[in-house]
Motif scaffolding. Structure first.
Motif, PDB file in Angstrom:
ATOM      1  N   ILE A  71       0.838  -1.201   0.000  1.00  0.00           N
ATOM      2  CA  ILE A  71       0.000   0.000   0.000  1.00  0.00           C
ATOM      3  C   ILE A  71       0.869   1.246   0.000  1.00  0.00           C
ATOM      4  O   ILE A  71       0.596   2.211  -0.727  1.00  0.00           O
ATOM      5  CB  ILE A  71      -0.970  -0.013   1.203  1.00  0.00           C
ATOM      6  N   ALA A  72       1.933   1.249   0.795  1.00  0.00           N
ATOM      7  CA  ALA A  72       2.840   2.395   0.838  1.00  0.00           C
ATOM      8  C   ALA A  72       3.525   2.600  -0.513  1.00  0.00           C
ATOM      9  O   ALA A  72       3.654   3.727  -1.003  1.00  0.00           O
ATOM     10  CB  ALA A  72       3.878   2.208   1.937  1.00  0.00           C
ATOM     11  N   ALA A  73       3.946   1.516  -1.157  1.00  0.00           N
ATOM     12  CA  ALA A  73       4.587   1.615  -2.473  1.00  0.00           C
ATOM     13  C   ALA A  73       3.598   2.116  -3.522  1.00  0.00           C
ATOM     14  O   ALA A  73       3.942   2.960  -4.360  1.00  0.00           O
ATOM     15  CB  ALA A  73       5.162   0.264  -2.880  1.00  0.00           C
ATOM     16  N   ALA A  74       2.369   1.621  -3.473  1.00  0.00           N
ATOM     17  CA  ALA A  74       1.347   2.075  -4.422  1.00  0.00           C
ATOM     18  C   ALA A  74       1.033   3.559  -4.223  1.00  0.00           C
ATOM     19  O   ALA A  74       0.859   4.303  -5.190  1.00  0.00           O
ATOM     20  CB  ALA A  74       0.076   1.242  -4.260  1.00  0.00           C
ATOM     21  N   ALA A  75       0.999   4.004  -2.973  1.00  0.00           N
ATOM     22  CA  ALA A  75       0.752   5.419  -2.701  1.00  0.00           C
ATOM     23  C   ALA A  75       1.895   6.277  -3.232  1.00  0.00           C
ATOM     24  O   ALA A  75       1.664   7.345  -3.817  1.00  0.00           O
ATOM     25  CB  ALA A  75       0.574   5.639  -1.201  1.00  0.00           C
ATOM     26  N   PHE A  76       3.121   5.816  -3.062  1.00  0.00           N
ATOM     27  CA  PHE A  76       4.281   6.549  -3.580  1.00  0.00           C
ATOM     28  C   PHE A  76       4.211   6.668  -5.100  1.00  0.00           C
ATOM     29  O   PHE A  76       4.394   7.747  -5.665  1.00  0.00           O
ATOM     30  CB  PHE A  76       5.579   5.856  -3.155  1.00  0.00           C
ATOM     31  N   ILE A  77       3.935   5.557  -5.764  1.00  0.00           N
ATOM     32  CA  ILE A  77       3.844   5.560  -7.227  1.00  0.00           C
ATOM     33  C   ILE A  77       2.709   6.461  -7.693  1.00  0.00           C
ATOM     34  O   ILE A  77       2.853   7.245  -8.635  1.00  0.00           O
ATOM     35  CB  ILE A  77       3.673   4.124  -7.753  1.00  0.00           C
ATOM     36  N   ALA A  78       1.567   6.389  -6.998  1.00  0.00           N
ATOM     37  CA  ALA A  78       0.408   7.193  -7.391  1.00  0.00           C
ATOM     38  C   ALA A  78       0.678   8.685  -7.259  1.00  0.00           C
ATOM     39  O   ALA A  78       0.311   9.468  -8.139  1.00  0.00           O
ATOM     40  CB  ALA A  78      -0.809   6.801  -6.551  1.00  0.00           C
ATOM     41  N   ILE A  79       1.338   9.094  -6.193  1.00  0.00           N
ATOM     42  CA  ILE A  79       1.515  10.523  -5.977  1.00  0.00           C
ATOM     43  C   ILE A  79       2.645  11.104  -6.820  1.00  0.00           C
ATOM     44  O   ILE A  79       2.535  12.208  -7.343  1.00  0.00           O
ATOM     45  CB  ILE A  79       1.705  10.851  -4.474  1.00  0.00           C
ATOM     46  N   PHE A  80       3.741  10.365  -7.004  1.00  0.00           N
ATOM     47  CA  PHE A  80       4.886  10.936  -7.704  1.00  0.00           C
ATOM     48  C   PHE A  80       4.886  10.682  -9.198  1.00  0.00           C
ATOM     49  O   PHE A  80       5.375  11.513  -9.957  1.00  0.00           O
ATOM     50  CB  PHE A  80       6.195  10.447  -7.089  1.00  0.00           C
TER      51      PHE A  80
ATOM     52  N   PRO B 263      -5.378  13.879  -1.247  1.00  0.00           N
ATOM     53  CA  PRO B 263      -6.587  13.442  -0.524  1.00  0.00           C
ATOM     54  C   PRO B 263      -7.161  12.127  -1.051  1.00  0.00           C
ATOM     55  O   PRO B 263      -7.671  11.312  -0.274  1.00  0.00           O
ATOM     56  CB  PRO B 263      -7.574  14.589  -0.738  1.00  0.00           C
ATOM     57  N   LEU B 264      -7.066  11.876  -2.346  1.00  0.00           N
ATOM     58  CA  LEU B 264      -7.542  10.594  -2.882  1.00  0.00           C
ATOM     59  C   LEU B 264      -6.678   9.434  -2.411  1.00  0.00           C
ATOM     60  O   LEU B 264      -7.184   8.330  -2.155  1.00  0.00           O
ATOM     61  CB  LEU B 264      -7.573  10.638  -4.405  1.00  0.00           C
ATOM     62  N   ILE B 265      -5.390   9.670  -2.278  1.00  0.00           N
ATOM     63  CA  ILE B 265      -4.491   8.622  -1.793  1.00  0.00           C
ATOM     64  C   ILE B 265      -4.811   8.286  -0.345  1.00  0.00           C
ATOM     65  O   ILE B 265      -4.881   7.115   0.046  1.00  0.00           O
ATOM     66  CB  ILE B 265      -3.028   9.050  -1.968  1.00  0.00           C
TER      67      ILE B 265
ATOM     68  N   GLY C  15      -7.285   4.684   3.554  1.00  0.00           N
ATOM     69  CA  GLY C  15      -8.276   4.485   4.612  1.00  0.00           C
ATOM     70  C   GLY C  15      -9.286   3.413   4.242  1.00  0.00           C
ATOM     71  O   GLY C  15      -9.669   2.589   5.084  1.00  0.00           O
ATOM     72  N   LEU C  16      -9.720   3.419   2.997  1.00  0.00           N
ATOM     73  CA  LEU C  16     -10.655   2.392   2.524  1.00  0.00           C
ATOM     74  C   LEU C  16     -10.011   1.009   2.569  1.00  0.00           C
ATOM     75  O   LEU C  16     -10.651   0.029   2.986  1.00  0.00           O
ATOM     76  CB  LEU C  16     -11.123   2.716   1.106  1.00  0.00           C
ATOM     77  N   ALA C  17      -8.754   0.923   2.171  1.00  0.00           N
ATOM     78  CA  ALA C  17      -8.039  -0.362   2.226  1.00  0.00           C
ATOM     79  C   ALA C  17      -7.927  -0.840   3.671  1.00  0.00           C
ATOM     80  O   ALA C  17      -8.106  -2.033   3.959  1.00  0.00           O
ATOM     81  CB  ALA C  17      -6.660  -0.231   1.596  1.00  0.00           C
ATOM     82  N   GLY C  18      -7.638   0.072   4.597  1.00  0.00           N
ATOM     83  CA  GLY C  18      -7.564  -0.301   6.010  1.00  0.00           C
ATOM     84  C   GLY C  18      -8.907  -0.734   6.559  1.00  0.00           C
ATOM     85  O   GLY C  18      -9.000  -1.705   7.318  1.00  0.00           O
TER      86      GLY C  18
END
Length: 91
Positions: free
Chosen positions: A55-64, A71-73, A78-81
């Protein structure tokens, strides 16, 4: 606060002077080292399994790389959690 204020004033007033620019370049490296160390320590405590790491890697890829708004990330994480907790996936 006062230290940062003084450093900001020095940089604004004398930032184009070679000696001051060199000193601030050295400070950048020190600040980067402190931030990297903090990320490693916090990540080691927070990312306890491969799912959290993914999840952390996907968030990094999505934002950068994909320029997804932050806010979507946060909402997606939060939804995944929520779904992970709902279906019994332990942290």
């Amino acid at each position: 606060f006062l230290s940062i204020l003084c450093l900001s004033y020095i940089y604004a007033a004398y930032g184009s002077v070679g000696l001051v620019a060199g000193l601030f370049f050295g400070l950048k490296a020190a600040v980067l080292a402190v931030v990297v160390q903090a990320v490693i320590r916090i990540g080691g405590r927070a990312l306890k399994n491969r799912i959290m790491l993914a999840i952390a890697a996907a968030a990094f890829i999505a934002i950068f790389f994909l320029h997804v708004p932050f806010p979507l990330i946060v909402l997606a994480a939060g939804l995944a959690g929520f779904l992970g907790g709902r279906f019994g996936l332990a942290a």
